[in-house]
Each structure stands twice: as C-alpha cells, then as structure tokens.
Design a protein around this motif. Structure first.
Motif, PDB file in Angstrom:
ATOM      1  N   GLY A  47       0.794  -1.218   0.000  1.00  0.00           N
ATOM      2  CA  GLY A  47       0.000   0.000   0.000  1.00  0.00           C
ATOM      3  C   GLY A  47       0.824   1.263   0.000  1.00  0.00           C
ATOM      4  N   TRP A  48       0.101   2.368  -0.013  1.00  0.00           N
ATOM      5  CA  TRP A  48       0.679   3.705   0.008  1.00  0.00           C
ATOM      6  C   TRP A  48       0.248   4.453   1.266  1.00  0.00           C
ATOM      7  CZ3 TRP A  48       4.125   5.345  -3.618  1.00  0.00           C
ATOM      8  CH2 TRP A  48       4.217   4.614  -4.806  1.00  0.00           C
ATOM      9  N   PHE A  49       1.187   5.185   1.809  1.00  0.00           N
ATOM     10  CA  PHE A  49       0.958   6.062   2.946  1.00  0.00           C
ATOM     11  C   PHE A  49       1.543   7.420   2.604  1.00  0.00           C
ATOM     12  CE2 PHE A  49      -0.368   3.053   6.319  1.00  0.00           C
ATOM     13  CZ  PHE A  49      -0.184   1.871   5.627  1.00  0.00           C
ATOM     14  N   ARG A  50       1.182   8.445   3.378  1.00  0.00           N
ATOM     15  CA  ARG A  50       1.760   9.762   3.157  1.00  0.00           C
ATOM     16  C   ARG A  50       1.961  10.465   4.484  1.00  0.00           C
ATOM     17  NH1 ARG A  50      -3.459  12.700   0.219  1.00  0.00           N
ATOM     18  NH2 ARG A  50      -4.763  12.891   2.099  1.00  0.00           N
ATOM     19  N   GLN A  51       2.907  11.396   4.470  1.00  0.00           N
ATOM     20  CA  GLN A  51       3.196  12.170   5.669  1.00  0.00           C
ATOM     21  C   GLN A  51       3.426  13.618   5.291  1.00  0.00           C
ATOM     22  OE1 GLN A  51       6.437  10.656   8.063  1.00  0.00           O
ATOM     23  NE2 GLN A  51       5.667  11.722   9.874  1.00  0.00           N
ATOM     24  N   ALA A  52       2.554  14.468   5.790  1.00  0.00           N
ATOM     25  CA  ALA A  52       2.685  15.905   5.575  1.00  0.00           C
ATOM     26  C   ALA A  52       3.529  16.507   6.691  1.00  0.00           C
ATOM     27  CB  ALA A  52       1.304  16.548   5.543  1.00  0.00           C
ATOM     28  N   PRO A  53       4.128  17.673   6.469  1.00  0.00           N
ATOM     29  CA  PRO A  53       4.965  18.293   7.506  1.00  0.00           C
ATOM     30  C   PRO A  53       4.196  18.490   8.801  1.00  0.00           C
ATOM     31  CG  PRO A  53       5.276  19.393   5.412  1.00  0.00           C
ATOM     32  CD  PRO A  53       4.145  18.435   5.212  1.00  0.00           C
ATOM     33  N   GLY A  54       4.787  18.047   9.902  1.00  0.00           N
ATOM     34  CA  GLY A  54       4.174  18.230  11.208  1.00  0.00           C
ATOM     35  C   GLY A  54       3.045  17.276  11.518  1.00  0.00           C
ATOM     36  N   LYS A  55       2.805  16.320  10.631  1.00  0.00           N
ATOM     37  CA  LYS A  55       1.709  15.366  10.844  1.00  0.00           C
ATOM     38  C   LYS A  55       2.239  13.938  10.868  1.00  0.00           C
ATOM     39  CE  LYS A  55      -1.980  18.170   8.802  1.00  0.00           C
ATOM     40  NZ  LYS A  55      -3.124  18.169   7.859  1.00  0.00           N
ATOM     41  N   GLU A  56       1.417  13.049  11.389  1.00  0.00           N
ATOM     42  CA  GLU A  56       1.789  11.642  11.407  1.00  0.00           C
ATOM     43  C   GLU A  56       1.567  11.023  10.030  1.00  0.00           C
ATOM     44  OE1 GLU A  56       0.898  10.535  16.090  1.00  0.00           O
ATOM     45  OE2 GLU A  56      -0.210   9.536  14.494  1.00  0.00           O
ATOM     46  N   ARG A  57       2.275   9.948   9.781  1.00  0.00           N
ATOM     47  CA  ARG A  57       2.081   9.221   8.531  1.00  0.00           C
ATOM     48  C   ARG A  57       0.680   8.620   8.532  1.00  0.00           C
ATOM     49  NH1 ARG A  57       7.054   5.626   6.462  1.00  0.00           N
ATOM     50  NH2 ARG A  57       8.001   7.605   7.119  1.00  0.00           N
ATOM     51  N   GLU A  58      -0.002   8.736   7.382  1.00  0.00           N
ATOM     52  CA  GLU A  58      -1.372   8.245   7.305  1.00  0.00           C
ATOM     53  C   GLU A  58      -1.562   7.329   6.102  1.00  0.00           C
ATOM     54  OE1 GLU A  58      -4.122  11.477   6.819  1.00  0.00           O
ATOM     55  OE2 GLU A  58      -3.371  11.999   4.827  1.00  0.00           O
ATOM     56  N   PHE A  59      -2.536   6.451   6.244  1.00  0.00           N
ATOM     57  CA  PHE A  59      -2.872   5.503   5.185  1.00  0.00           C
ATOM     58  C   PHE A  59      -3.525   6.210   4.008  1.00  0.00           C
ATOM     59  CE2 PHE A  59      -4.311   1.796   3.099  1.00  0.00           C
ATOM     60  CZ  PHE A  59      -5.649   1.962   2.794  1.00  0.00           C
ATOM     61  N   VAL A  60      -3.172   5.758   2.787  1.00  0.00           N
ATOM     62  CA  VAL A  60      -3.779   6.304   1.579  1.00  0.00           C
ATOM     63  C   VAL A  60      -4.545   5.223   0.818  1.00  0.00           C
ATOM     64  CG1 VAL A  60      -3.333   7.383  -0.662  1.00  0.00           C
ATOM     65  CG2 VAL A  60      -2.002   8.086   1.345  1.00  0.00           C
ATOM     66  N   ALA A  61      -3.857   4.119   0.472  1.00  0.00           N
ATOM     67  CA  ALA A  61      -4.490   3.079  -0.336  1.00  0.00           C
ATOM     68  C   ALA A  61      -3.744   1.766  -0.154  1.00  0.00           C
ATOM     69  CB  ALA A  61      -4.500   3.470  -1.810  1.00  0.00           C
ATOM     70  N   ALA A  62      -4.459   0.647  -0.379  1.00  0.00           N
ATOM     71  CA  ALA A  62      -3.855  -0.666  -0.239  1.00  0.00           C
ATOM     72  C   ALA A  62      -4.453  -1.631  -1.239  1.00  0.00           C
ATOM     73  CB  ALA A  62      -4.043  -1.203   1.177  1.00  0.00           C
ATOM     74  N   MET A  63      -3.695  -2.707  -1.511  1.00  0.00           N
ATOM     75  CA  MET A  63      -4.164  -3.761  -2.394  1.00  0.00           C
ATOM     76  C   MET A  63      -3.758  -5.101  -1.794  1.00  0.00           C
ATOM     77  SD  MET A  63      -3.333  -4.442  -6.428  1.00  0.00           S
ATOM     78  CE  MET A  63      -4.634  -3.359  -7.021  1.00  0.00           C
TER      79      MET A  63
END
Length: 124
Positions: A35-51
C-alpha cells in the motif's frame, strides 16, 4: 524481504494528476499486500491506499476515494498510485509499504518494509 523504490512525485497545480510508482526488487509485488501512505509536515504518517496480495482487493482512505487508484503490474513488479483531481491538502511525502497486515480491514504496515518516499506538492 525486498526493497522498494518510489518515484513519480513532483510539483503540480490543484486539479492536476500524478502517477507514483513503487518498483519492488528481491521479491514479487504480489507476495504480500502492499500500500501507500503519506506524511505531511508536522503530521503523522497516514494511510492512503492498499491492495491485497491474492485477490487484488483495494482499500482507500476516505479523503482520496474517487480520486486515487492503486494498481500493480506483476510483469514490471511495480505498485502504482494514480492520483487525479489533486488538492493542496494532498501535499506530502508518499511512501510505499511492501507488507501490510489487512486483518479486520485495518491496514497495519510492516515497520521494516518502507521505501524512501517521493515528494508530492500541490499548489493552489
């Protein structure tokens, strides 16, 4: 265990599109759920998509449903994330994870199966 190399990030205007790639080496892209995750500045890494690895069932965060599409190409041993209708709030470093636990439909990433990330910046 495998290695994961992301690419495809960049600077795009709001409403634009990008396609991220995660090239897998050392094992098959379909050995585990990924899957894909993302992390914006000052934020925790978050889930985006999975297969899922067997059926290819997909999961999406509510914030990207209808705009992002996860896919894989076993011949190229690559996981993709097609991102359309991008918004400034999609700005983040995007990471590929090579082994997800999706029991109970909750994505739990392996702590040791991350790529190095690719920066996506969406301007307003």
């Amino acid at each position: 265990q495998g290695q994961f190399l992301e690419s495809g990030g960049g600077l795009v205007q709001a409403g634009g599109s990008l396609r991220l790639s995660c090239v897998v080496s050392g094992r098959s892209v379909s050995t585990y759920s990924m899957g894909w995750f993302r992390q914006a500045p000052g934020k925790e890494r978050e889930f985006v998509a999975a297969m899922t690895y067997v059926t290819g069932r997909t999961y999406y965060a509510d914030s990207v449903k209808g705009r992002f599409t996860i896919s894989r190409n076993t011949g190229e041993n690559t996981l993709y994330l097609q991102m359309n209708s991008l918004k400034p709030e999609d700005t983040a470093v995007y990471y590929c994870n090579g082994r997800l636990d999706l029991r109970d439909d909750v994505p739990r990433p392996s702590p040791t199966d991350w790529g190095q990330g690719t920066q996506v910046t969406v301007s307003s």
